[in-house]
Design an enzyme around this catalytic site. Structure first.
Site, PDB file in Angstrom:
ATOM      1  N   ARG A  94      39.198  31.458  28.941  1.00  0.00           N
ATOM      2  CA  ARG A  94      40.182  32.071  29.860  1.00  0.00           C
ATOM      3  C   ARG A  94      40.867  33.243  29.176  1.00  0.00           C
ATOM      4  O   ARG A  94      41.122  34.283  29.779  1.00  0.00           O
ATOM      5  CB  ARG A  94      41.223  31.032  30.326  1.00  0.00           C
ATOM      6  N   LYS A 128      33.758  45.786  45.614  1.00  0.00           N
ATOM      7  CA  LYS A 128      33.263  46.882  46.425  1.00  0.00           C
ATOM      8  C   LYS A 128      32.276  47.746  45.614  1.00  0.00           C
ATOM      9  O   LYS A 128      31.264  47.248  45.164  1.00  0.00           O
ATOM     10  CB  LYS A 128      34.444  47.683  46.972  1.00  0.00           C
TER      11      LYS A 128
END
Ligand code: P1T
Length: 383
Positions: free
Chosen positions: A54, A201
């Site tokens: 993490r 995107k």
């Protein structure tokens, strides 16, 4: 920190090499997907830069260095989604601080600021008129949030002028560069403090990974954001990092084709009798065209238009194409069509960011341009 040699490389070379030295143990040319969640320490606190996945992961580091190099940033931070990246920026603010939000933006960004970070004040502003903006500047403003081009009206704002105004008044500026991508526009070089991306995107580019990204050069801000990236924990998986890194290698060639195809689509839409108006930063009449021409290399692959006959006609066009797939999201190789009012911007209904109901948004992909133009023309005939 990005590879220092990357500074002298041009954009396309950075996309393929920054952060991506061949693996020193095996010589693998492709960045490995490093799945280990934990890393051996020789003595307590003595390790090779990684402790727990993490906090840091080798595949993520490669990807973070790659995108930072593309944005001309000293620091890159990857997140599990665009909204997770945005959430980390908003956590920089204290209770009562105000966000100035451009009055056209992704509906989810508006929702995050107005419905989740309710400890903050926010004002929707017209960023096209910088003089009016300055004249009405709320004194408790700490952050200016702008997309340029915006989602979905594709308005473009003068990043340099807005940053100068904000900095004079003690606010920082975060630019959502999702629609432009670092290939077309590099906000940090124009004075922005933080660049945010939905990597879902154009950076990823293939509709197969959800991700977010922050790029910035200020060391203190970066340390604070790196702290919350780890402490709040909205990090992407190593596989997600691999997919986004792989996608971004071809960003330049994809963007060139997205832009060229969008131009042809705009030309057809402009001459079609059923189309009321075409929204595209490359059109001289478009709000913010001059700023776009100054600060962008080209005008992008997103095109919006309104239908003369209103909402039902817009809904019919959106449901009538074959190559343009009806769906949310944008920025990938395949063309998409959607109705922002009922889809991506439904959460902005009734707010200052509400979008016209006769609006249709296109993400022009990199298929054959004649096929795309014909697909749209046929759908318009039927609508
Ligand atoms: O979906 P996510 O990766 O969390 O990114 C949110 C986001 C942030 N900024 C901009 C400019 C965006 O367009 C988005 C997501 N937008 C869509 C899903 C959409 O279809 O418009």
């Amino acid at each position: 920190m990005p590879d220092p040699s990357a500074e002298s490389w041009s954009f396309e070379t950075r996309a393929i090499h920054a952060g991506q030295d061949p693996d020193p143990t095996t010589g693998a040319v492709v960045t490995p997907i490093s799945l280990s969640t934990t890393f051996k320490q020789d003595e307590v606190g003595q390790h090779k830069g990684y402790e727990y996945s993490r906090s840091g992961n080798p595949t993520r580091t490669a990807y973070e260095e790659q995108i930072a190099a593309l944005e001309g940033a000293r620091h890159g931070l990857a997140f599990a989604s665009g909204l997770a990246a945005e959430d980390n920026v908003l956590r920089l603010l204290a209770t009562g601080d105000r966000v100035l939000l451009g009055n056209d933006a992704y509906g989810g960004t508006y929702r995050l600021i107005s419905k989740v970070h309710t400890q903050l004040g926010w004002t929707a502003v017209d960023l096209l008129d910088v003089d009016a903006l300055v004249a009405n500047w709320p004194t408790d403003t700490r952050l200016v949030w702008l997309e340029t081009p915006t989602n979905p009206l594709l308005r473009c704002f003068d990043i340099e002028a807005i940053c100068a105004a904000a900095h004079e008044r003690g606010a920082i500026v975060c630019v959502d560069n999702t629609f432009a991508t670092p290939y077309l526009q590099q906000p940090l070089s124009l004075g922005a403090d933080i660049v945010v991306h939905s990597a879902t995107k154009y950076l990823g580019g293939h509709s197969d990974v959800v991700g977010g990204f922050l790029a910035l050069s200020d060391d203190d801000l970066a340390a604070r954001l790196r702290f919350t990236q780890n402490a709040a924990g909205a990090v992407p998986s190593p596989f997600d990092c691999y997919l986004a890194l792989r996608g971004a290698k071809t960003l330049a060639v994809r963007m060139d084709r997205h832009c060229a195809n969008a131009r042809a689509v705009v030309e057809m839409l402009q001459s079609h009798p059923k189309v009321e108006s075409v929204l595209y930063p490359g059109l001289a009449s478009h709000p913010g065209h001059r700023a776009a021409a100054r600060q962008m290399r080209d005008f992008g692959g997103m095109v919006s238009f309104t239908m003369r006959a209103g909402r039902d006609a817009a809904l019919r066009v959106a449901a009538s194409t074959h190559i343009f797939t009806l769906g949310e999201s944008l920025g990938a190789v395949e063309s998409l069509i959607e109705h922002p009012g009922q889809m991506t911007h439904a959460s902005a209904a009734g707010s200052p960011l509400e979008v016209p109901d006769r609006l249709v948004r296109l993400s022009v992909g990199i298929e054959n341009v004649n096929d795309l133009v014909e697909d749209l023309r046929t759908a318009l005939e039927r609508a």
